[in-house]
Design a protein around this motif. Structure first.
Motif, mmCIF file in Angstrom:
data_model
loop_
_atom_site.group_PDB
_atom_site.id
_atom_site.type_symbol
_atom_site.label_atom_id
_atom_site.label_comp_id
_atom_site.label_asym_id
_atom_site.label_seq_id
_atom_site.Cartn_x
_atom_site.Cartn_y
_atom_site.Cartn_z
ATOM 1 N N LEU A 62 -2.530 -5.096 20.616
ATOM 2 C CA LEU A 62 -2.705 -4.371 19.351
ATOM 3 C C LEU A 62 -1.426 -3.713 18.844
ATOM 4 C CD1 LEU A 62 -6.098 -2.678 20.241
ATOM 5 C CD2 LEU A 62 -5.749 -4.298 18.362
ATOM 6 N N TRP A 63 -0.516 -3.438 19.770
ATOM 7 C CA TRP A 63 0.661 -2.629 19.420
ATOM 8 C C TRP A 63 1.438 -3.162 18.219
ATOM 9 C CZ3 TRP A 63 1.490 2.139 19.830
ATOM 10 C CH2 TRP A 63 2.773 2.691 19.757
ATOM 11 N N PRO A 64 1.645 -4.504 18.111
ATOM 12 C CA PRO A 64 2.377 -4.984 16.928
ATOM 13 C C PRO A 64 1.703 -4.596 15.609
ATOM 14 C CG PRO A 64 2.175 -6.730 18.563
ATOM 15 C CD PRO A 64 1.333 -5.591 19.046
ATOM 16 N N ASP A 65 0.401 -4.338 15.650
ATOM 17 C CA ASP A 65 -0.322 -4.005 14.413
ATOM 18 C C ASP A 65 -0.621 -2.512 14.279
ATOM 19 O OD1 ASP A 65 -0.335 -6.663 13.784
ATOM 20 O OD2 ASP A 65 -2.351 -7.050 14.571
ATOM 21 N N ALA A 66 -0.027 -1.722 15.177
ATOM 22 C CA ALA A 66 -0.370 -0.288 15.224
ATOM 23 C C ALA A 66 -0.065 0.443 13.919
ATOM 24 C CB ALA A 66 0.370 0.386 16.381
ATOM 25 N N LEU A 67 0.943 -0.038 13.199
ATOM 26 C CA LEU A 67 1.328 0.669 11.970
ATOM 27 C C LEU A 67 0.728 0.039 10.714
ATOM 28 C CD1 LEU A 67 5.103 1.416 12.701
ATOM 29 C CD2 LEU A 67 3.077 2.788 13.231
ATOM 30 N N SER A 68 -0.068 -0.995 10.901
ATOM 31 C CA SER A 68 -0.560 -1.735 9.733
ATOM 32 C C SER A 68 -1.427 -0.913 8.768
ATOM 33 C CB SER A 68 -1.292 -3.004 10.168
ATOM 34 O OG SER A 68 -2.431 -2.692 10.932
ATOM 35 N N PRO A 69 -2.080 0.183 9.228
ATOM 36 C CA PRO A 69 -2.801 0.990 8.213
ATOM 37 C C PRO A 69 -1.875 1.560 7.144
ATOM 38 C CG PRO A 69 -3.566 1.557 10.426
ATOM 39 C CD PRO A 69 -2.363 0.658 10.593
ATOM 40 N N PHE A 70 -0.562 1.565 7.436
ATOM 41 C CA PHE A 70 0.390 2.137 6.485
ATOM 42 C C PHE A 70 1.204 1.062 5.767
ATOM 43 C CE2 PHE A 70 -0.250 5.143 9.981
ATOM 44 C CZ PHE A 70 -0.841 6.172 9.267
ATOM 45 N N ALA A 71 0.686 -0.146 5.734
ATOM 46 C CA ALA A 71 1.379 -1.209 4.997
ATOM 47 C C ALA A 71 1.619 -0.724 3.571
ATOM 48 C CB ALA A 71 0.535 -2.481 4.992
ATOM 49 N N PRO A 72 2.830 -0.977 3.039
ATOM 50 C CA PRO A 72 3.157 -0.434 1.709
ATOM 51 C C PRO A 72 2.175 -0.918 0.639
ATOM 52 C CG PRO A 72 4.998 -1.704 2.647
ATOM 53 C CD PRO A 72 3.884 -1.783 3.621
ATOM 54 N N LEU A 73 1.903 -0.042 -0.312
ATOM 55 C CA LEU A 73 1.027 -0.400 -1.422
ATOM 56 C C LEU A 73 1.879 -0.736 -2.639
ATOM 57 C CD1 LEU A 73 -1.512 2.567 -1.107
ATOM 58 C CD2 LEU A 73 -1.914 0.199 -0.401
ATOM 59 N N ALA A 74 1.401 -1.689 -3.434
ATOM 60 C CA ALA A 74 2.160 -2.086 -4.627
ATOM 61 C C ALA A 74 2.370 -0.886 -5.553
ATOM 62 C CB ALA A 74 1.426 -3.209 -5.353
ATOM 63 N N GLY A 75 1.358 -0.049 -5.668
ATOM 64 C CA GLY A 75 1.446 1.070 -6.607
ATOM 65 C C GLY A 75 1.830 2.394 -5.962
ATOM 66 N N GLU A 76 2.463 2.306 -4.788
ATOM 67 C CA GLU A 76 2.730 3.533 -4.034
ATOM 68 C C GLU A 76 3.593 4.534 -4.811
ATOM 69 O OE1 GLU A 76 3.611 2.614 0.053
ATOM 70 O OE2 GLU A 76 4.729 4.495 0.254
ATOM 71 N N HIS A 77 4.576 4.010 -5.511
ATOM 72 C CA HIS A 77 5.462 4.899 -6.252
ATOM 73 C C HIS A 77 4.672 5.716 -7.278
ATOM 74 C CE1 HIS A 77 9.236 6.398 -7.710
ATOM 75 N NE2 HIS A 77 8.912 6.053 -8.952
ATOM 76 N N ALA A 78 3.780 5.033 -7.970
ATOM 77 C CA ALA A 78 2.958 5.712 -8.985
ATOM 78 C C ALA A 78 2.072 6.777 -8.345
ATOM 79 C CB ALA A 78 2.101 4.684 -9.729
ATOM 80 N N LEU A 79 1.554 6.487 -7.161
ATOM 81 C CA LEU A 79 0.695 7.447 -6.463
ATOM 82 C C LEU A 79 1.471 8.690 -6.048
ATOM 83 C CD1 LEU A 79 -1.348 5.061 -4.120
ATOM 84 C CD2 LEU A 79 -2.193 6.253 -6.147
ATOM 85 N N LEU A 80 2.705 8.479 -5.590
ATOM 86 C CA LEU A 80 3.538 9.596 -5.163
ATOM 87 C C LEU A 80 3.945 10.453 -6.367
ATOM 88 C CD1 LEU A 80 5.735 7.661 -2.584
ATOM 89 C CD2 LEU A 80 4.136 9.519 -2.025
ATOM 90 N N GLU A 81 4.349 9.771 -7.437
ATOM 91 C CA GLU A 81 4.741 10.455 -8.675
ATOM 92 C C GLU A 81 3.615 11.327 -9.201
ATOM 93 O OE1 GLU A 81 7.507 9.242 -11.572
ATOM 94 O OE2 GLU A 81 8.319 10.081 -9.702
ATOM 95 N N ALA A 82 2.398 10.785 -9.145
ATOM 96 C CA ALA A 82 1.243 11.495 -9.711
ATOM 97 C C ALA A 82 0.688 12.543 -8.749
ATOM 98 C CB ALA A 82 0.154 10.475 -10.078
ATOM 99 N N ILE A 108 -0.943 11.954 -6.073
ATOM 100 C CA ILE A 108 -2.225 11.531 -5.494
ATOM 101 C C ILE A 108 -2.068 11.337 -3.988
ATOM 102 C CG2 ILE A 108 -3.902 9.623 -5.423
ATOM 103 C CD1 ILE A 108 -3.516 9.377 -8.471
ATOM 104 N N LEU A 109 -0.933 10.767 -3.600
ATOM 105 C CA LEU A 109 -0.599 10.590 -2.183
ATOM 106 C C LEU A 109 0.544 11.549 -1.858
ATOM 107 C CD1 LEU A 109 -0.876 8.751 0.420
ATOM 108 C CD2 LEU A 109 0.873 7.279 -0.613
ATOM 109 N N GLY A 110 0.384 12.278 -0.757
ATOM 110 C CA GLY A 110 1.347 13.338 -0.432
ATOM 111 C C GLY A 110 2.706 12.848 0.034
ATOM 112 N N GLN A 111 2.715 11.816 0.890
ATOM 113 C CA GLN A 111 3.970 11.308 1.439
ATOM 114 C C GLN A 111 3.983 9.783 1.388
ATOM 115 O OE1 GLN A 111 2.233 13.540 3.974
ATOM 116 N NE2 GLN A 111 3.135 15.227 2.834
ATOM 117 N N PRO A 112 5.183 9.188 1.384
ATOM 118 C CA PRO A 112 5.259 7.716 1.378
ATOM 119 C C PRO A 112 4.642 7.137 2.656
ATOM 120 C CG PRO A 112 7.435 8.695 0.990
ATOM 121 C CD PRO A 112 6.510 9.812 1.339
#
Lengths: 179, 285
Positions: free
Chosen positions: B192-212, B214-218
């Motif tokens: 499982l270890w190679p996939d341990a960080l996969s819940p945090f795969a980048p989102l296409a709209g992440e920048h917009a979420l951070l700007e607004a 809505i999401l606290g940290q990248p």
């Protein structure tokens, strides 16, 4: 089970009527004593009731909502119960009467104080490696009142119940989860 | 014609969602789209994990765990339901259709949830990895500027505490449980270890979420925090992640399969959980 007497203020009558509506999963306790009723709003011709789910996935919420609306039929032409997450339902919301009723039917009432949710509180400490986990919730034996209890399983027969064992009187018991 | 109380109840339940109505007028198109993506990925994670959990119902290694995993499953499906309903309100869709009506490759759950149930140690290892990651993700949303999400997150975090507590106990029990449990746990973590960080795969709209707000940290920052926590806990149990058995390939959030192409095991699960829905589409009961 009747429409309100006109001398009684409507809002008070609504609260009194809601005391007849019981939790379908733990019928010894009313939705009022469970702290599920957040607010009652009364306006000419309408009554609004806001309910806080004890757990997000609680399958009894729909039943509670329709039971509340059915009980309030006749109080106003327009009666509506809605679910809200505007504030989280916490086990502190259970009234002293609710705790007494739970205890009498062999359910451990969640201790009235807020559990030590150090990991979840807003100081920002939840991001530290060793602070992800909160302290264990406290169990209170419904039979002897002891807090010398151990959490056997954080998960019980419904989402809102956990299984404890009392080391003082050696009884297993279910407790309404402390959240 | 007067409906019986039972009929009224069914109609009522399907007509009124469990999330309060919210105003989306203040959200411009890119933010709305980014928020929809965030809600979908989170809901899919909870939904898919809930179904994997439910695969233990009736066959868990002990009765207590049968109850626990069934309850965990119910919690996760409840969380997914609220997030799908919020998404449906945002996009004008229908929560059931989003949950059950998509083709198998339309799901956006993370890779960590793309493995089959496997054995008990594997399920414990995966759930522990997911729950520690989820705690970090939820932490980054608790002060979200999108109030309906912040409110639900406040409630969900209180429930997830029990999940994390439960999985932490099991992780320690297996790690200290003698030769075989330890070996099985380490094998599971290695896989499982190679996939341990996969819940945090980048989102296409992440920048917009951070700007607004809505999401606290990248996501990248959250992934690092999760990695530090998971590594510290495992190191405390003597499970070495560098040079030990558990290091296969290092965990990464990006490898081309991010929340996109489901594995064979998920196809099987999808077939299971959509079976009733597909058997009579549009049916209500």
């Amino acid at each position: 089970m009747s429409a309100p007497i006109s001398a009684v203020p409507l809002e008070q009558a609504v609260w009194a009527a809601l005391a007849d509506v019981h939790d379908p999963e733990i019928p010894v306790i009313s939705v009022v004593d469970l702290g599920v009723v957040r607010r009652v709003e009364v306006a000419p011709g309408r009554v609004r009731v806001e309910l806080l789910p004890t757990f997000v996935g609680c399958p009894a919420v729909d039943l509670m909502r329709s039971a509340v609306e059915e009980r309030l039929q006749g109080f106003a032409p327009d009666v509506e119960a809605t679910v809200t997450f505007a504030e989280p339902w916490t086990s502190e919301r259970i009234t002293p009467e609710g705790r007494r009723r739970l205890r009498e039917s062999g359910f451990g009432p969640p201790p009235p104080e807020r559990p030590e949710l150090s990991a979840l509180d807003p100081a920002g400490s939840d991001t530290q490696p060793d602070r992800l986990l909160p302290l264990l919730p406290v169990g209170e034996c419904p039979y002897c009142g002891s807090r010398a209890t151990t959490l056997e399983n954080g998960f019980g027969p419904t989402l809102c119940r956990a299984i404890y064992h009392c080391t003082a009187c050696r009884q297993p018991f279910e407790q309404f989860k402390q959240v | 014609m007067t409906a019986t109380p039972a009929e009224r109840r069914v109609t009522r339940a399907s007509a009124v969602p469990d999330v309060p109505a919210f105003d989306t007028a203040g959200l411009d198109a890119p933010v709305r789209e980014a928020l929809a993506e965030l809600l979908l990925t989170m809901a899919d994670d909870e939904f898919v994990l809930g179904f994997w959990d439910s695969e233990w119902t009736g066959i868990a290694p002990m009765l207590e765990e049968d109850v626990a995993f069934s309850s965990l499953a119910q919690d996760e499906l409840g969380h997914a339901r609220v997030l799908y309903e919020m998404l449906a309100q945002l996009t004008g869709g229908d929560a059931d259709a989003i949950a059950f009506g998509r083709p198998v490759d339309g799901y956006r759950h993370c890779r960590l949830l793309d493995h089959p149930r496997t054995d008990w140690a594997f399920s414990v290892a995966r759930r522990w990895l997911y729950d520690t990651a989820d705690a970090v993700r939820l932490g980054a949303l608790r002060r979200s500027s999108f109030a309906p999400l912040a409110e639900v997150v406040a409630k969900i975090r209180r429930e997830e505490t029990y999940h994390l507590m439960h999985m932490d106990v099991w992780l320690r029990r297996l790690a200290g449980g003698g030769e075989e449990p330890r070996r099985r746990l380490e094998d599971a973590l290695a896989k499982l270890w190679p996939d341990a960080l996969s819940p945090f795969a980048p989102l296409a709209g992440e920048h917009a979420l951070l700007e607004a707000g809505i999401l606290g940290q990248p996501m990248a920052e959250l992934a690092e925090r999760h990695l530090a926590q998971a590594t510290a806990t495992l190191a405390g149990l003597g499970i070495a992640l560098a040079g030990g058995r558990v290091t296969g390939s290092p965990p990464s959030t990006v490898d081309g399969r991010d929340r996109a192409v489901p594995a064979e095991s998920f196809r099987w699960l999808w077939n299971e959980f959509t079976m009733v829905h597909r058997s009579e589409e549009g049916a209500t009961w």
